[in-house]
Design a protein around this motif. Structure first.
Motif, PDB file in Angstrom:
ATOM      1  N   ALA A 294       0.811  -1.223   0.000  1.00  0.00           N
ATOM      2  CA  ALA A 294       0.000   0.000   0.000  1.00  0.00           C
ATOM      3  C   ALA A 294       0.843   1.270   0.000  1.00  0.00           C
ATOM      4  O   ALA A 294       0.294   2.372  -0.044  1.00  0.00           O
ATOM      5  N   HIS A 295       2.167   1.146   0.029  1.00  0.00           N
ATOM      6  CA  HIS A 295       2.983   2.353   0.158  1.00  0.00           C
ATOM      7  C   HIS A 295       3.230   3.068  -1.172  1.00  0.00           C
ATOM      8  O   HIS A 295       3.759   4.182  -1.188  1.00  0.00           O
ATOM      9  N   ALA A 296       2.863   2.443  -2.284  1.00  0.00           N
ATOM     10  CA  ALA A 296       3.081   3.069  -3.593  1.00  0.00           C
ATOM     11  C   ALA A 296       2.166   2.412  -4.620  1.00  0.00           C
ATOM     12  O   ALA A 296       1.558   1.374  -4.353  1.00  0.00           O
ATOM     13  N   VAL A 297       2.080   3.036  -5.793  1.00  0.00           N
ATOM     14  CA  VAL A 297       1.343   2.461  -6.915  1.00  0.00           C
ATOM     15  C   VAL A 297       2.220   2.539  -8.160  1.00  0.00           C
ATOM     16  O   VAL A 297       3.235   3.251  -8.181  1.00  0.00           O
ATOM     17  N   VAL A 298       1.810   1.812  -9.188  1.00  0.00           N
ATOM     18  CA  VAL A 298       2.522   1.776 -10.461  1.00  0.00           C
ATOM     19  C   VAL A 298       1.582   2.228 -11.562  1.00  0.00           C
ATOM     20  O   VAL A 298       0.378   1.931 -11.534  1.00  0.00           O
ATOM     21  N   LEU A 299       2.115   2.946 -12.536  1.00  0.00           N
ATOM     22  CA  LEU A 299       1.366   3.297 -13.735  1.00  0.00           C
ATOM     23  C   LEU A 299       1.843   2.411 -14.879  1.00  0.00           C
ATOM     24  O   LEU A 299       3.035   2.115 -14.984  1.00  0.00           O
ATOM     25  N   ALA A 300       0.906   1.975 -15.736  1.00  0.00           N
ATOM     26  CA  ALA A 300       1.271   1.116 -16.864  1.00  0.00           C
ATOM     27  C   ALA A 300       0.443   1.503 -18.070  1.00  0.00           C
ATOM     28  O   ALA A 300      -0.703   1.945 -17.952  1.00  0.00           O
ATOM     29  N   ALA A 301       1.039   1.319 -19.262  1.00  0.00           N
ATOM     30  CA  ALA A 301       0.315   1.565 -20.508  1.00  0.00           C
ATOM     31  C   ALA A 301       0.747   0.543 -21.547  1.00  0.00           C
ATOM     32  O   ALA A 301       1.897   0.088 -21.552  1.00  0.00           O
ATOM     33  N   ASP A 302      -0.191   0.185 -22.410  1.00  0.00           N
ATOM     34  CA  ASP A 302       0.053  -0.796 -23.475  1.00  0.00           C
ATOM     35  C   ASP A 302      -0.400  -0.161 -24.777  1.00  0.00           C
ATOM     36  O   ASP A 302      -1.582   0.093 -24.983  1.00  0.00           O
ATOM     37  N   LEU A 303       0.557   0.138 -25.669  1.00  0.00           N
ATOM     38  CA  LEU A 303       0.253   0.789 -26.937  1.00  0.00           C
ATOM     39  C   LEU A 303       0.048  -0.238 -28.036  1.00  0.00           C
ATOM     40  O   LEU A 303       0.834  -1.176 -28.183  1.00  0.00           O
TER      41      LEU A 303
END
Length: 405
Positions: free
Chosen positions: A81-90
């Motif tokens: 819970a101390h961080a999050v990740v961003l992700a993208a798929d093109l």
């Protein structure tokens, strides 16, 4: 018994202890002492750094192991819970982006039209805007983001994060993707720089699928058949990229049936020129069926269009012929077919030629399956890539020192 970093005894760092806890190999202070050979005091000191960073927490006490009784051992847990990740798929015509927890849970997601041919500056700038909106939707702030993962439909040099001569990404060759996406994220959120990792979409789909659905498979192959064709290979739990990111580019293997077919790479006879979603769409368009891309073919297949099904099965046979060599070379336990064409008709064609051409020894223990994660596989793989990079033992030590912990 060594950690994944191969360190035991006095060499075992805080990062090595975190890896043992995250993997479930040692989840109490006593177990960490036993595995590493460190003293109780040293284990305590190194765990204290992880607690102060907010990366570890204490869970419920476990059972008493000793027959003599005593206090139960407190279970240690990775605090996701101390961080999050961003992700993208093109993809070539659209993209998908998400906020994920450190354990891969999708917290917010967005899919929209985004043309890869508009170039990296415009596409990555738009992704920055999407990320800002997604964070607000998920109820998280920009400073909670520990990293960004990006999947792209082309070969990637993992050391630089730049695509290398991508056949279906005009204007992207050698572009500084990491730098532009970092700036785009900052422009739309006001946040400081965060690590950006880039990899091929088939690689990250394979990584996501293997980790979530087939963690015990030591040799895993995923083939993505959409506008183009590519493969991702996971061996021993790690993506196999080759020496400069070119591994798995099976769409440009020459096939006899395509001698007169011009591929987008400029060559004739590539597998992608005769068996990709784009190739099937072109053949359908020639017969008067409105289709311009792999996603259009997917929609036609979903509606039961007989012409699309026949061409998809034929395309599957071409791909299955090439995969017979792939399977013989790699001897995988799982061969997964994914992408726009990954339906019954295409899979039937793959199996027809694969089992006909490959030796029985190569397919005796092979499972040929379709995607479990579907269109989210690339996002899950991109998020996992970021987490495994940032919480690898050596990286943990660097980050702890930078935090002054």
């Amino acid at each position: 018994m060594a950690t994944r970093a191969g360190k035991t005894g006095s060499q075992a760092s805080s990062g090595d202890l975190l890896e043992l806890v995250r993997s479930g190999r040692a989840t109490t202070r006593g177990a960490l002492q036993q595995v590493t050979g460190l003293s109780r005091a040293t284990v305590g000191q190194r765990l204290d750094r992880l607690f102060r960073a907010g990366w570890l927490r204490e869970g419920a006490a476990g059972p008493v192991d000793s027959p003599l009784g005593g206090r139960p051992s407190v279970r240690l847990e990775f605090d996701d819970a101390h961080a999050v990740v961003l992700a993208a798929d093109l993809d070539t015509r659209h993209a998908r982006a998400a906020v994920l927890s450190l354990t891969g849970e999708l917290l917010a997601e967005h899919t929209g039209a985004l043309l890869i041919e508009e170039g990296p500056d415009a596409v990555l700038g738009e992704l920055g805007r999407w990320f800002a909106e997604l964070l607000e939707k998920a109820g998280h702030r920009a400073h909670e983001v520990c990293g960004i993962g990006l999947a792209v439909p082309g070969p990637v040099d993992s050391q630089t994060g730049r695509v290398v001569q991508p056949p279906i990404m005009p204007g992207w060759d050698g572009f500084d993707i990491r730098g532009r996406l970092t700036r785009a994220f900052a422009e739309h959120t006001g946040a400081g720089a965060v690590p950006v990792l880039v990899d091929n979409d088939a690689n990250l789909m394979a990584y996501g699928e293997q980790r979530t659905g087939h963690p015990d498979c030591s040799a895993f192959v995923l083939v993505k058949v959409s506008t183009g064709i590519g493969a991702g290979v996971v061996v021993g739990g790690e993506i196999y990229r080759g020496i400069d990111g070119g591994a798995g580019d099976i769409g440009h293997i020459r096939v006899p049936e395509g001698a007169d077919a011009l591929c987008r790479c400029g060559s004739f006879g590539c597998l992608a020129a005769v068996a990709s979603g784009g190739a099937v769409a072109r053949r359908l368009a020639e017969t008067g069926v409105p289709a311009a891309s792999g996603s259009d073919v997917r929609d036609l297949l979903a509606s039961g269009h007989p012409g699309a099904a026949a061409l998809a099965r034929e395309a599957g046979r071409h791909v299955g012929d090439v995969l017979a060599t792939v399977v013989t070379l790699l001897n995988p336990g799982v061969l997964m077919v994914a992408g726009d064409l990954a339906g019954t008709a295409f899979l039937t064609g793959v199996r027809e030629l694969l089992y006909q051409r490959a030796l029985p020894r190569s397919t005796a223990h092979l499972d040929v399956v379709t995607s479990r994660l579907g269109e989210r596989a690339g996002l899950v793989g991109a998020g996992a890539m970021v987490v495994e990079h940032l919480y690898a033992p050596e990286r943990v030590e660097e980050r702890l020192l930078a935090m002054g912990v």
